[in-house]
Structure formats: C-alpha cells, structure tokens
Design a protein around this motif. Structure first.
Motif, PDB file in Angstrom:
ATOM      1  N   PHE A 167     -37.461 -21.010 -22.043  1.00  0.00           N
ATOM      2  CA  PHE A 167     -38.017 -19.308 -21.737  1.00  0.00           C
ATOM      3  C   PHE A 167     -36.861 -18.906 -20.917  1.00  0.00           C
ATOM      4  O   PHE A 167     -38.403 -18.494 -19.767  1.00  0.00           O
ATOM      5  CB  PHE A 167     -39.174 -18.778 -21.940  1.00  0.00           C
ATOM      6  CG  PHE A 167     -39.926 -19.054 -23.727  1.00  0.00           C
ATOM      7  CD1 PHE A 167     -40.125 -19.378 -24.029  1.00  0.00           C
ATOM      8  CD2 PHE A 167     -39.296 -17.933 -24.800  1.00  0.00           C
ATOM      9  CE1 PHE A 167     -40.538 -19.732 -25.229  1.00  0.00           C
ATOM     10  CE2 PHE A 167     -39.757 -17.607 -25.740  1.00  0.00           C
ATOM     11  CZ  PHE A 167     -40.644 -19.230 -26.434  1.00  0.00           C
ATOM     12  N   GLY A 168     -36.241 -19.302 -20.432  1.00  0.00           N
ATOM     13  CA  GLY A 168     -35.654 -19.378 -18.711  1.00  0.00           C
ATOM     14  C   GLY A 168     -36.363 -20.181 -18.195  1.00  0.00           C
ATOM     15  O   GLY A 168     -35.305 -20.221 -16.559  1.00  0.00           O
ATOM     16  N   ARG A 169     -36.653 -21.337 -18.221  1.00  0.00           N
ATOM     17  CA  ARG A 169     -37.235 -22.526 -16.932  1.00  0.00           C
ATOM     18  C   ARG A 169     -36.264 -23.383 -17.751  1.00  0.00           C
ATOM     19  O   ARG A 169     -36.633 -23.532 -18.527  1.00  0.00           O
ATOM     20  CB  ARG A 169     -38.491 -22.434 -16.818  1.00  0.00           C
ATOM     21  CG  ARG A 169     -38.869 -21.167 -16.778  1.00  0.00           C
ATOM     22  CD  ARG A 169     -40.703 -21.261 -16.078  1.00  0.00           C
ATOM     23  NE  ARG A 169     -40.950 -19.754 -15.438  1.00  0.00           N
ATOM     24  CZ  ARG A 169     -41.948 -19.925 -14.801  1.00  0.00           C
ATOM     25  NH1 ARG A 169     -42.982 -21.057 -14.316  1.00  0.00           N
ATOM     26  NH2 ARG A 169     -42.406 -18.238 -14.660  1.00  0.00           N
ATOM     27  N   ARG A 170     -35.995 -24.290 -16.580  1.00  0.00           N
ATOM     28  CA  ARG A 170     -36.051 -25.503 -17.159  1.00  0.00           C
ATOM     29  C   ARG A 170     -36.937 -26.492 -16.386  1.00  0.00           C
ATOM     30  O   ARG A 170     -37.653 -26.649 -15.824  1.00  0.00           O
ATOM     31  CB  ARG A 170     -34.239 -26.270 -16.140  1.00  0.00           C
ATOM     32  CG  ARG A 170     -33.393 -25.095 -17.045  1.00  0.00           C
ATOM     33  CD  ARG A 170     -32.366 -25.628 -16.342  1.00  0.00           C
ATOM     34  NE  ARG A 170     -30.980 -24.322 -16.182  1.00  0.00           N
ATOM     35  CZ  ARG A 170     -29.473 -24.161 -15.293  1.00  0.00           C
ATOM     36  NH1 ARG A 170     -29.686 -25.522 -14.536  1.00  0.00           N
ATOM     37  NH2 ARG A 170     -29.482 -23.707 -16.472  1.00  0.00           N
ATOM     38  N   ALA A 171     -37.097 -28.055 -17.967  1.00  0.00           N
ATOM     39  CA  ALA A 171     -37.631 -29.023 -16.930  1.00  0.00           C
ATOM     40  C   ALA A 171     -37.176 -30.361 -17.235  1.00  0.00           C
ATOM     41  O   ALA A 171     -36.708 -30.661 -18.099  1.00  0.00           O
ATOM     42  CB  ALA A 171     -39.246 -29.161 -18.534  1.00  0.00           C
ATOM     43  N   LEU A 172     -37.006 -31.040 -15.908  1.00  0.00           N
ATOM     44  CA  LEU A 172     -36.468 -32.217 -15.967  1.00  0.00           C
ATOM     45  C   LEU A 172     -37.293 -33.951 -16.041  1.00  0.00           C
ATOM     46  O   LEU A 172     -38.386 -33.717 -15.096  1.00  0.00           O
ATOM     47  CB  LEU A 172     -35.963 -32.680 -14.590  1.00  0.00           C
ATOM     48  CG  LEU A 172     -35.573 -33.452 -14.143  1.00  0.00           C
ATOM     49  CD1 LEU A 172     -33.315 -34.112 -15.864  1.00  0.00           C
ATOM     50  CD2 LEU A 172     -34.094 -34.057 -12.666  1.00  0.00           C
ATOM     51  N   VAL A 173     -37.129 -34.274 -17.163  1.00  0.00           N
ATOM     52  CA  VAL A 173     -37.572 -35.195 -17.719  1.00  0.00           C
ATOM     53  C   VAL A 173     -36.834 -36.825 -17.318  1.00  0.00           C
ATOM     54  O   VAL A 173     -35.738 -36.906 -18.034  1.00  0.00           O
ATOM     55  CB  VAL A 173     -38.510 -35.275 -19.637  1.00  0.00           C
ATOM     56  CG1 VAL A 173     -38.970 -36.425 -19.155  1.00  0.00           C
ATOM     57  CG2 VAL A 173     -38.696 -33.914 -19.197  1.00  0.00           C
ATOM     58  N   VAL A 174     -37.621 -37.791 -16.315  1.00  0.00           N
ATOM     59  CA  VAL A 174     -37.033 -38.660 -15.849  1.00  0.00           C
ATOM     60  C   VAL A 174     -38.344 -40.003 -16.413  1.00  0.00           C
ATOM     61  O   VAL A 174     -38.865 -39.715 -16.448  1.00  0.00           O
ATOM     62  CB  VAL A 174     -37.074 -38.760 -14.321  1.00  0.00           C
ATOM     63  CG1 VAL A 174     -36.604 -40.200 -13.691  1.00  0.00           C
ATOM     64  CG2 VAL A 174     -35.895 -38.011 -13.828  1.00  0.00           C
ATOM     65  N   ASP A 175     -37.344 -40.838 -17.327  1.00  0.00           N
ATOM     66  CA  ASP A 175     -38.054 -41.312 -18.000  1.00  0.00           C
ATOM     67  C   ASP A 175     -37.114 -43.073 -17.295  1.00  0.00           C
ATOM     68  O   ASP A 175     -36.249 -42.918 -17.460  1.00  0.00           O
ATOM     69  CB  ASP A 175     -37.561 -41.758 -20.012  1.00  0.00           C
ATOM     70  CG  ASP A 175     -38.719 -42.352 -20.013  1.00  0.00           C
ATOM     71  OD1 ASP A 175     -39.840 -43.414 -19.446  1.00  0.00           O
ATOM     72  OD2 ASP A 175     -38.679 -42.323 -21.219  1.00  0.00           O
ATOM     73  N   ASP A 176     -38.317 -44.106 -17.011  1.00  0.00           N
ATOM     74  CA  ASP A 176     -38.177 -44.949 -16.427  1.00  0.00           C
ATOM     75  C   ASP A 176     -38.265 -46.131 -16.918  1.00  0.00           C
ATOM     76  O   ASP A 176     -39.278 -46.778 -17.251  1.00  0.00           O
ATOM     77  CB  ASP A 176     -38.284 -45.015 -15.154  1.00  0.00           C
ATOM     78  CG  ASP A 176     -38.109 -46.824 -13.977  1.00  0.00           C
ATOM     79  OD1 ASP A 176     -37.042 -46.883 -15.427  1.00  0.00           O
ATOM     80  OD2 ASP A 176     -37.781 -46.944 -12.923  1.00  0.00           O
TER      81      ASP A 176
END
Length: 272
Positions: A263-272
């Motif tokens: 829906f026009g938004r972005r989520a950055l998921v960082v998994d260490d």
C-alpha cells in the motif's frame, strides 16, 4: 506542641515507601535488560546444538536447557512490561495470555509455598478493551493478595482464576475471578478494602495501595471490581468491557486475494 502528628508521620512513611517502590521498578527494568543478553546466548547456542546430530543422552539435557531458557526469557519480558513507564493505551487485550504471564512471574514462589494455581478460561473468549500493562498490574495485585491471605494463617492451598464472558443487555463483558480458599476477610473489614492505604498487614508487609489502585484502574477502563468473602472463601471479580462492546461493527470489507501488499509503504527487516 501537644498536636497529634501520627497521621503526618504515616503519610511521610507512605511517601518514602512509594519512592522506594518507584526506584525498585527502575532497578528491575535495568536488571531485566542485562539478563536478556546472556539469555540470548544460552538460547541461541542451544538451538544451534539441537540442529546438529547429537547422542541421545545429550539431546534431552539440551532440549531442557533451551526450554528453561525460553521460560526465563518470558519471565524477563513480563518484568519489563510490568515495570515500564508508559502512557495508558486502549487496545484489544488477550485476557488468558495476560493471566498466564502474570502467574509465570510468581510460579516458583507459589510452588515453594505449596500454593496451587488453577486457571479456567472459557474457549473463544473475546478480547477485552484496555491497557495490557495496567491490567497485568491488577491481575498481579489480586494474585498477591490471595497468596498473602493464604500464607498469613497457613490455611488453604488453592487459588482459582476463572475467565468467562457475560452479556448484560447490549453490553458484553469479560469477567475474571480470583478465588482463594484462605481464611476469608472479616465482615467489619470488607467495607474498607478499597480504601487507599488501608491494610490489615503488619508494618512493612503492605502499602495498602494494591486494591485501591486496582479499583481505580478497572474504573478507568469502564469496568467494575468487587469483592465478597466468607470464612474459607474470598472472591474478587473484575468485569471489563469487550472490544465488541466499545466499537460498533463497520461495513463488511471484502478479503484481499492472496499476495503481499505494501500500500505504498516499505518496511526494511534486518535479521542478524
């Protein structure tokens, strides 16, 4: 010179005790954060070991190590949630989950004291409307009161926690009962149990604030907190409005087809 200053002395002592409780909350929060790091190492390496081929005699102890580490992590998380200073929120509350988290904070102590906790939650219980952290405080206060009542005289050994739904006209409630089979509350004391700073405990064993704070929290949630007692049985009943009772049903929304929608938004998921 002859004026009685007993009341002023009591108020000063209560203020000092309240400040000590606030400091203790900050200390608990700091200790819980410090425990999280070594717990992550224990659980992480334990899970890595579980993924390797191991002799049967080692797999059992490693499974136990990981399970107990995860249990400790849940307790630490419960302490953080309980001690965190934050503004009240209103959101759906999973009452059985909050009960489980609250009991977990006292499991060891209750077991050592020979007190059994029995929980009975109705299936498909609707979510209550409220602040999960404030409600956990109420649950803990009621659990501690039941525990102290049993230990004070050494009579009774069971605390029952029941959660069920109740319909009253157009309103729907989630009802939570804390029942103990301790000695009971004397009839002359019952009218004062929700008064601030009123306590029958010895000096240093209670603040007299637990039930009054709980009463205020439940009232702010639009609910009710009541108590009844006879010799051998005490029940505190908390009634909370459900989410459905607060929000009117909106128009039906057709389900989205399978897929991923941003829906026009972005989520950055960082998994260490």
């Amino acid at each position: 010179v002859e004026r009685d200053v007993t009341r002023e002395t009591e108020l000063r002592d209560q203020l000092i005790h309240a400040e000590r409780l606030a400091a203790a909350g900050q200390l608990v929060s700091g200790v819980a954060h410090e425990l999280n790091n070594p717990l992550s190492v224990v659980i992480g390496y334990g899970q890595l070991l579980k993924g390797k081929p191991l002799p049967p005699e080692l797999r059992g102890p490693i499974d136990l190590m990981v399970a107990q580490g995860e249990r400790m992590a849940k307790i630490v998380q419960g302490l953080l949630l309980f001690s965190r200073q934050r503004k009240p929120e209103r959101a759906p509350v999973d009452v059985p989950a909050v009960i489980e988290q609250t009991v977990a904070l006292r499991t060891t102590r209750l077991r050592l004291s020979g007190i059994r906790v029995v929980t009975e939650c109705a299936p498909d219980l609707p979510a209550a409307e409220g602040d999960v952290h404030q409600l956990q405080q109420v649950f803990l206060n009621l659990l501690l009161n039941a525990e102290h009542a049993i230990l004070a005289v050494g009579k009774g050994d069971t605390i029952r926690i029941r959660a069920y739904r109740r319909v009253e006209g157009e309103r729907r409630w989630v009802v939570v009962e804390f029942e103990d089979n301790g000695p009971g509350i004397p009839s002359e004391v019952m009218p004062r149990i929700f008064e601030p700073f009123f306590t029958t405990k010895k000096v240093g064993e209670g603040t007299g604030l637990g039930l009054s704070v709980s009463y205020g929290i439940v009232q702010q949630h639009g609910g009710r907190l009541t108590g009844e007692s006879v010799p051998g049985r005490t029940v505190f009943t908390m009634e909370l409005p459900t989410r459905a009772a607060v929000e009117a049903p909106g128009p039906a929304v057709p389900p989205l087809p399978a897929g991923v929608y941003g829906f026009g938004r972005r989520a950055l998921v960082v998994d260490d």
